[in-house]
Design a protein around this motif. Structure first.
Motif, PDB file in Angstrom:
ATOM      1  N   MET A   1       0.817  -1.210   0.000  1.00  0.00           N
ATOM      2  CA  MET A   1       0.000   0.000   0.000  1.00  0.00           C
ATOM      3  C   MET A   1       0.857   1.269   0.000  1.00  0.00           C
ATOM      4  O   MET A   1       0.468   2.285  -0.588  1.00  0.00           O
ATOM      5  CB  MET A   1      -0.945  -0.009   1.206  1.00  0.00           C
ATOM      6  CG  MET A   1      -1.999  -1.114   1.148  1.00  0.00           C
ATOM      7  SD  MET A   1      -2.917  -1.141  -0.427  1.00  0.00           S
ATOM      8  CE  MET A   1      -2.123  -2.527  -1.277  1.00  0.00           C
TER       9      MET A   1
ATOM     10  N   ARG B   1       3.675   1.531  -1.570  1.00  0.00           N
ATOM     11  CA  ARG B   1       4.080   1.676  -2.970  1.00  0.00           C
ATOM     12  C   ARG B   1       2.909   2.146  -3.830  1.00  0.00           C
ATOM     13  O   ARG B   1       3.085   2.996  -4.718  1.00  0.00           O
ATOM     14  CB  ARG B   1       4.616   0.342  -3.487  1.00  0.00           C
ATOM     15  CG  ARG B   1       5.071   0.402  -4.942  1.00  0.00           C
ATOM     16  CD  ARG B   1       6.150   1.437  -5.162  1.00  0.00           C
ATOM     17  NE  ARG B   1       6.445   1.635  -6.576  1.00  0.00           N
ATOM     18  CZ  ARG B   1       6.695   2.807  -7.119  1.00  0.00           C
ATOM     19  NH1 ARG B   1       6.680   3.919  -6.384  1.00  0.00           N
ATOM     20  NH2 ARG B   1       6.968   2.902  -8.406  1.00  0.00           N
ATOM     21  N   ALA B   2       1.719   1.631  -3.582  1.00  0.00           N
ATOM     22  CA  ALA B   2       0.545   2.066  -4.346  1.00  0.00           C
ATOM     23  C   ALA B   2       0.300   3.557  -4.141  1.00  0.00           C
ATOM     24  O   ALA B   2      -0.017   4.286  -5.099  1.00  0.00           O
ATOM     25  CB  ALA B   2      -0.681   1.265  -3.925  1.00  0.00           C
TER      26      ALA B   2
ATOM     27  N   LEU C   1      -6.479   0.924  -2.528  1.00  0.00           N
ATOM     28  CA  LEU C   1      -6.631   0.390  -3.875  1.00  0.00           C
ATOM     29  C   LEU C   1      -7.843   1.002  -4.576  1.00  0.00           C
ATOM     30  O   LEU C   1      -7.793   1.284  -5.784  1.00  0.00           O
ATOM     31  CB  LEU C   1      -6.747  -1.131  -3.821  1.00  0.00           C
ATOM     32  CG  LEU C   1      -5.464  -1.852  -3.393  1.00  0.00           C
ATOM     33  CD1 LEU C   1      -5.739  -3.327  -3.162  1.00  0.00           C
ATOM     34  CD2 LEU C   1      -4.364  -1.668  -4.433  1.00  0.00           C
TER      35      LEU C   1
ATOM     36  N   SER D   1      -6.732   4.400  -5.626  1.00  0.00           N
ATOM     37  CA  SER D   1      -5.778   4.296  -6.725  1.00  0.00           C
ATOM     38  C   SER D   1      -6.486   4.044  -8.049  1.00  0.00           C
ATOM     39  O   SER D   1      -6.188   4.684  -9.067  1.00  0.00           O
ATOM     40  CB  SER D   1      -4.780   3.161  -6.442  1.00  0.00           C
ATOM     41  OG  SER D   1      -4.050   3.408  -5.264  1.00  0.00           O
ATOM     42  N   HIS D   2      -7.444   3.126  -8.058  1.00  0.00           N
ATOM     43  CA  HIS D   2      -8.155   2.829  -9.296  1.00  0.00           C
ATOM     44  C   HIS D   2      -9.022   4.009  -9.736  1.00  0.00           C
ATOM     45  O   HIS D   2      -9.147   4.284 -10.933  1.00  0.00           O
ATOM     46  CB  HIS D   2      -9.010   1.578  -9.118  1.00  0.00           C
ATOM     47  CG  HIS D   2      -8.206   0.311  -9.079  1.00  0.00           C
ATOM     48  ND1 HIS D   2      -7.354  -0.070 -10.085  1.00  0.00           N
ATOM     49  CD2 HIS D   2      -8.110  -0.669  -8.137  1.00  0.00           C
ATOM     50  CE1 HIS D   2      -6.786  -1.223  -9.782  1.00  0.00           C
ATOM     51  NE2 HIS D   2      -7.225  -1.600  -8.591  1.00  0.00           N
TER      52      HIS D   2
ATOM     53  N   GLY E   1      -5.357   1.936 -14.292  1.00  0.00           N
ATOM     54  CA  GLY E   1      -5.132   1.153 -13.084  1.00  0.00           C
ATOM     55  C   GLY E   1      -5.542  -0.297 -13.202  1.00  0.00           C
ATOM     56  O   GLY E   1      -5.183  -1.109 -12.348  1.00  0.00           O
TER      57      GLY E   1
ATOM     58  N   SER F   1       0.320  -1.110 -15.778  1.00  0.00           N
ATOM     59  CA  SER F   1       0.402  -0.302 -14.564  1.00  0.00           C
ATOM     60  C   SER F   1       0.754  -1.202 -13.383  1.00  0.00           C
ATOM     61  O   SER F   1       0.157  -2.261 -13.189  1.00  0.00           O
ATOM     62  CB  SER F   1      -0.932   0.408 -14.302  1.00  0.00           C
ATOM     63  OG  SER F   1      -0.957   0.943 -12.995  1.00  0.00           O
ATOM     64  N   ASP F   2       1.723  -0.771 -12.583  1.00  0.00           N
ATOM     65  CA  ASP F   2       2.107  -1.557 -11.411  1.00  0.00           C
ATOM     66  C   ASP F   2       0.971  -1.677 -10.406  1.00  0.00           C
ATOM     67  O   ASP F   2       0.936  -2.643  -9.623  1.00  0.00           O
ATOM     68  CB  ASP F   2       3.326  -0.926 -10.729  1.00  0.00           C
ATOM     69  CG  ASP F   2       4.609  -1.135 -11.527  1.00  0.00           C
ATOM     70  OD1 ASP F   2       4.579  -1.887 -12.522  1.00  0.00           O
ATOM     71  OD2 ASP F   2       5.646  -0.542 -11.150  1.00  0.00           O
ATOM     72  N   ILE F   3       0.042  -0.722 -10.423  1.00  0.00           N
ATOM     73  CA  ILE F   3      -1.090  -0.777  -9.494  1.00  0.00           C
ATOM     74  C   ILE F   3      -1.893  -2.055  -9.701  1.00  0.00           C
ATOM     75  O   ILE F   3      -2.310  -2.720  -8.745  1.00  0.00           O
ATOM     76  CB  ILE F   3      -1.994   0.462  -9.661  1.00  0.00           C
ATOM     77  CG1 ILE F   3      -1.350   1.692  -9.027  1.00  0.00           C
ATOM     78  CG2 ILE F   3      -3.375   0.218  -9.037  1.00  0.00           C
ATOM     79  CD1 ILE F   3      -1.302   1.654  -7.516  1.00  0.00           C
TER      80      ILE F   3
ATOM     81  N   LEU G   1       0.111  -4.991  -8.197  1.00  0.00           N
ATOM     82  CA  LEU G   1       0.092  -4.917  -6.738  1.00  0.00           C
ATOM     83  C   LEU G   1      -1.265  -5.337  -6.188  1.00  0.00           C
ATOM     84  O   LEU G   1      -1.354  -6.068  -5.193  1.00  0.00           O
ATOM     85  CB  LEU G   1       0.428  -3.498  -6.280  1.00  0.00           C
ATOM     86  CG  LEU G   1       1.888  -3.071  -6.363  1.00  0.00           C
ATOM     87  CD1 LEU G   1       1.997  -1.560  -6.172  1.00  0.00           C
ATOM     88  CD2 LEU G   1       2.736  -3.797  -5.327  1.00  0.00           C
ATOM     89  N   ASP G   2      -2.314  -4.880  -6.830  1.00  0.00           N
ATOM     90  CA  ASP G   2      -3.665  -5.200  -6.393  1.00  0.00           C
ATOM     91  C   ASP G   2      -3.916  -6.704  -6.479  1.00  0.00           C
ATOM     92  O   ASP G   2      -4.285  -7.359  -5.489  1.00  0.00           O
ATOM     93  CB  ASP G   2      -4.668  -4.438  -7.264  1.00  0.00           C
ATOM     94  CG  ASP G   2      -6.105  -4.573  -6.772  1.00  0.00           C
ATOM     95  OD1 ASP G   2      -6.376  -5.447  -5.920  1.00  0.00           O
ATOM     96  OD2 ASP G   2      -6.966  -3.809  -7.232  1.00  0.00           O
TER      97      ASP G   2
END
Length: 313
Positions: free
Chosen positions: A171, A173-174, A250, A253-254, A261, A266-268, A271-272
């Motif tokens: 989180m 990093r997100a 998350l 972020s989205h 996202g 996307s790294d998100i 990660l998610d």
């Protein structure tokens, strides 16, 4: 109160973060869904920094070092079951499962496994075939043996806590990714970060992540000082807070990254998807909250408002 990490732990955290980042971060985790090499590289990186020399049962120093290592693993979406390795029992990885529908993250890796539920009941899992599910691509369904004794409640507590540190790293990093995005993305001639609604959303996410970090540090300290029942309650609270924070961060972020996202570019997105097993397993947030009710009733869950009996004069 000074909540800063000890200097040697902070130095280890920096070294771990730098080395695990060299594995490739979320994009390496994405490749690991179809290739074996990234998981081997992840294990090699952990061995290089001495991860498997840590004895999380020995005392607070190794436990805190393991916590910051799990934090770095979460931030890089490291495709390896680090927590399960750190809590090996007789050479076999320890995983926490829901007996009603057992799933083991990275359960397809070679080596033995021991499974336990939140009550500490021990099982020997027989692994199935990896499902390659979008949410939790390394999950493997498992068939559990009949109960075979118990594992120490302290191991269950540490497992929950270290998993929460991994969620924390993801989180953090997100939040960094979404902050960079809203500062650089221009909309209507202005950066997204200049819009009030965006400021509110990112501020709320930032406060939630910082609160989780402080609670995580406090809980690690409590594992070495509190009575057994209180330690278990603290571990449940931390995991519940970690799961709730992850959902909030998350979601934000989205919302702010939009369609990007949900793309694996996307790294998100990575990660998610790779954090979902930690958020959902071994129990839902609702079940974790239900398990806390007895601790509230009997006073094992200590809060700022807990009343303590006065000591005799």
């Amino acid at each position: 109160m000074n909540t800063a990490l000890p200097e040697d732990t902070a130095e280890f955290a920096a070294v771990a973060a730098k080395r695990l980042a060299r594995v490739g971060g979320p994009q390496a985790a994405l490749r690991a869904e179809t290739e074996e090499a990234p998981r081997a590289e992840a294990r090699a990186a952990l061995a290089e920094i001495g991860a498997f020399d840590l004895d999380v049962r020995s005392g607070p120093d190794d436990l805190l070092a393991a916590a910051v290592l799990c934090q770095a693993a979460g931030a890089t979406a490291l495709p390896y079951p680090l927590v399960e390795e750190l809590l090996r029992i007789d050479g076999e990885r320890l995983t926490l499962v829901n007996p009603r529908a057992a799933r083991v993250d990275h359960g397809d890796l070679s080596g033995g496994w021991v499974a336990a539920d939140l009550d500490g009941t021990r099982y020997h899992p027989r692994m199935g075939t990896r499902t390659h599910a979008k949410l939790g691509p390394f999950l493997v369904p498992a068939t559990l043996s009949e109960p075979d004794g118990t594992v120490p409640s302290a191991d269950v507590d540490v497992h929950l806590v270290l998993g929460s540190w991994r969620i924390l790293g993801a989180m953090q990093r997100a939040l960094e990714i979404v902050t960079e995005h809203v500062r650089s993305r221009i909309q209507f001639g202005r950066p997204l970060a200049d819009f009030q609604a965006v400021k509110f959303a990112t501020a709320d996410a930032s406060v939630a992540v910082r609160g989780l970090h402080e609670l995580a540090k406090y809980t690690v300290w409590r594992l070495g000082t509190a009575p057994a029942q209180a330690r278990s309650a603290d571990a449940l609270v931390l995991r519940l807070k970690a799961a709730d924070t992850a959902r909030q961060v998350l979601r934000t972020s989205h919302q702010l990254l939009g369609a990007l996202g949900f793309c694996d570019e996307s790294d998100i997105s990575v990660l998610d998807r790779h954090t979902q097993p930690l958020i959902r397993l071994p129990a839902s947030s609702e079940e974790l909250a239900q398990r806390l009710i007895p601790a509230v009733r009997n006073g094992c869950l200590e809060t700022l408002f807990t009343e303590f009996a006065a000591e005799p004069a």
